[in-house]
Write a protein that holds these residues in place. Sequence first.
Motif, short mmCIF file in Angstrom:
data_model
loop_
_atom_site.label_atom_id
_atom_site.label_comp_id
_atom_site.label_asym_id
_atom_site.label_seq_id
_atom_site.Cartn_x
_atom_site.Cartn_y
_atom_site.Cartn_z
N ILE A 126 0.84 -1.20 0.00
CA ILE A 126 0.00 0.00 0.00
C ILE A 126 0.87 1.25 0.00
O ILE A 126 1.79 1.39 0.82
CB ILE A 126 -0.93 0.03 1.23
N LYS A 127 0.58 2.14 -0.94
CA LYS A 127 1.25 3.44 -0.98
C LYS A 127 0.18 4.51 -0.74
O LYS A 127 -0.57 4.88 -1.64
CB LYS A 127 1.95 3.66 -2.33
N SER A 128 0.10 4.99 0.49
CA SER A 128 -0.94 5.94 0.86
C SER A 128 -0.37 7.36 0.97
O SER A 128 0.83 7.55 1.14
CB SER A 128 -1.59 5.53 2.18
N HIS A 129 -1.27 8.33 0.86
CA HIS A 129 -0.93 9.75 0.99
C HIS A 129 0.18 10.16 0.00
O HIS A 129 0.99 11.02 0.30
CB HIS A 129 -0.50 10.09 2.42
N GLU A 130 0.20 9.51 -1.14
CA GLU A 130 1.20 9.85 -2.16
C GLU A 130 0.50 10.17 -3.47
O GLU A 130 -0.50 9.54 -3.83
CB GLU A 130 2.19 8.69 -2.35
N LYS A 131 1.02 11.17 -4.18
CA LYS A 131 0.40 11.60 -5.43
C LYS A 131 1.21 11.15 -6.63
O LYS A 131 2.44 11.12 -6.60
CB LYS A 131 0.25 13.12 -5.46
N ILE A 132 0.50 10.81 -7.71
CA ILE A 132 1.15 10.43 -8.95
C ILE A 132 1.41 11.68 -9.77
O ILE A 132 0.49 12.45 -10.06
CB ILE A 132 0.26 9.45 -9.75
N SER A 133 2.64 11.89 -10.16
CA SER A 133 2.98 13.08 -10.94
C SER A 133 3.15 12.77 -12.42
O SER A 133 3.10 13.69 -13.25
CB SER A 133 4.28 13.72 -10.40
N GLU A 134 3.30 11.48 -12.77
CA GLU A 134 3.52 11.15 -14.18
C GLU A 134 3.31 9.66 -14.44
O GLU A 134 3.66 8.82 -13.60
CB GLU A 134 4.96 11.53 -14.56
N ILE A 135 2.72 9.35 -15.59
CA ILE A 135 2.67 7.98 -16.09
C ILE A 135 3.26 8.00 -17.49
O ILE A 135 2.79 8.73 -18.36
CB ILE A 135 1.23 7.43 -16.14
N THR A 137 5.80 5.72 -20.68
CA THR A 137 6.34 4.47 -21.19
C THR A 137 7.81 4.36 -20.81
O THR A 137 8.57 5.32 -20.95
CB THR A 137 6.19 4.39 -22.72
N SER A 138 8.19 3.18 -20.33
CA SER A 138 9.57 2.95 -19.93
C SER A 138 10.03 1.62 -20.50
O SER A 138 9.83 0.56 -19.91
CB SER A 138 9.69 2.96 -18.40
N GLY A 139 10.61 1.65 -21.70
CA GLY A 139 10.98 0.43 -22.38
C GLY A 139 9.74 -0.32 -22.79
O GLY A 139 8.80 0.24 -23.35
N LEU A 140 9.65 -1.61 -22.44
CA LEU A 140 8.46 -2.40 -22.74
C LEU A 140 7.36 -2.20 -21.70
O LEU A 140 6.21 -2.55 -21.95
CB LEU A 140 8.83 -3.88 -22.81
N LEU A 141 7.72 -1.66 -20.54
CA LEU A 141 6.78 -1.52 -19.44
C LEU A 141 6.26 -0.10 -19.32
O LEU A 141 6.61 0.78 -20.11
CB LEU A 141 7.43 -1.97 -18.13
N LYS A 142 5.42 0.12 -18.32
CA LYS A 142 4.86 1.43 -18.04
C LYS A 142 5.44 1.92 -16.72
O LYS A 142 5.57 1.15 -15.75
CB LYS A 142 3.33 1.34 -17.95
N SER A 143 5.77 3.19 -16.66
CA SER A 143 6.39 3.76 -15.47
C SER A 143 5.45 4.74 -14.79
O SER A 143 4.81 5.57 -15.45
CB SER A 143 7.69 4.48 -15.86
N VAL A 144 5.35 4.64 -13.47
CA VAL A 144 4.54 5.57 -12.67
C VAL A 144 5.48 6.33 -11.74
O VAL A 144 6.23 5.73 -10.97
CB VAL A 144 3.49 4.82 -11.84
N LYS A 145 5.41 7.65 -11.81
CA LYS A 145 6.25 8.49 -10.96
C LYS A 145 5.44 8.93 -9.75
O LYS A 145 4.42 9.60 -9.88
CB LYS A 145 6.76 9.71 -11.73
N ILE A 146 5.89 8.51 -8.59
CA ILE A 146 5.23 8.87 -7.33
C ILE A 146 6.22 9.70 -6.53
O ILE A 146 7.28 9.22 -6.13
CB ILE A 146 4.82 7.61 -6.53
N ASN A 147 5.85 10.96 -6.30
CA ASN A 147 6.79 11.93 -5.73
C ASN A 147 8.02 11.99 -6.62
O ASN A 147 7.93 12.32 -7.78
CB ASN A 147 7.11 11.59 -4.28
#
Length: 382
Positions: A126-135, A137-147
């Motif tokens: 669980i990642k609580s009280h955190e905001k996503i700033s960016e989603i 593409t990272s190579g073949l996968l997907k990247s989510v930037k949290i803080n």
Amino acid sequence: MEKQKICIIGGNLTGLVTAIALSKLNCQIDLITGNANINHKSNRTIAISEDNFDFLNKLNIKKSLKKEMWPCSIMKLYTEIRNEKFSKIFELNNDNKKKRIFYMLENSKIMKFMISKIKQIKSISIKSHEKISEISTSGLLKSVKINNNKFKYNLIIICAGNNSSLVKNLFSNQIIENSYKEISITTILNHSSLKNNTVRQIFLDNGILALLPISNTKTSIVWSIKENMKEKNNFLLKKKIKFYAKNYLKDIKFATNIEYKNLKFLIRNKYFQDRTLLFGDALHVIHPFAGQGFNMTLRDLASLEKILNKKINLGLDIGSLDILSEFSDEIKPRNFAFSIGVDFLKNSLSFKKLRNNALKILNRNNFAKNIFFNIADKGFKF
């Protein structure tokens, strides 16, 4: 072999039950909840069909929630005739049958239980009280930037609701949407004890008032009214609710404050893109009078869990275009048909004479009653 990773975005009821369901798979899950405590304070309730009740049992949720899931075995529909007097026009009675019409739960209680359960599941972080700033593409996968940190995933599931800025930015203008120009008013009543297993829905000239049992001494109120009929004075609203409810309940007291929500109809045209899948209210929103919103989500979840489980066992990438297309192709037609059907029914029932005549005819036909009950229980199966 390294486990595939899933990111579930949303600390609402949809996000929590999705995390629990997919934790059965051989994968690692990050659940980004944001400030989930906001949802714990809501007085809203949900209806769960018998078929979905069985699905929750397979997730080991039903047994722990048995005391909180209130069975409703009788449904009665009324119409306003004159001078705020009501006449019963339809009744469905499953009191002596194995299948209940549905079960009622308080949102706040089921969410607290689910968060407690999730904390015990090792495959969920669980990642609580955190905001996503960016989603991105990272190579073949997907990247989510949290803080300031980036995390890579095979699949991202957004359960943040249709009003989420994340949904609007990634899936803009891909919807069929229409306002009902109505407001939903919700609250919970305390009252003297009775055998409280009857759902009552009253078709008023200015809206639909539902009395939904949640215990022998508590009943949930869901009242949809036209926007131009909204009373801004809570005292007057409570007075009207008491006036309508006193026909069926005694010693009424308000257990919670009144909450408001604008009602609309929404169908999503595009379910996914590039390893990112929308889920729950981000895909479909229907009028609450039928009590089918969360039931649609649970049916979608059962299909998603089944497809992903099969693909993981075959060693396939669960975020691939083929797999997300298979899920979309399976559930989108039935969701479209079901949503349009509920919308058509809601609009048709707005015509008093048509509604009264149609429901009286239906009330005399047990075969037709069974068809409608099975659709409400299981949805469309095709």
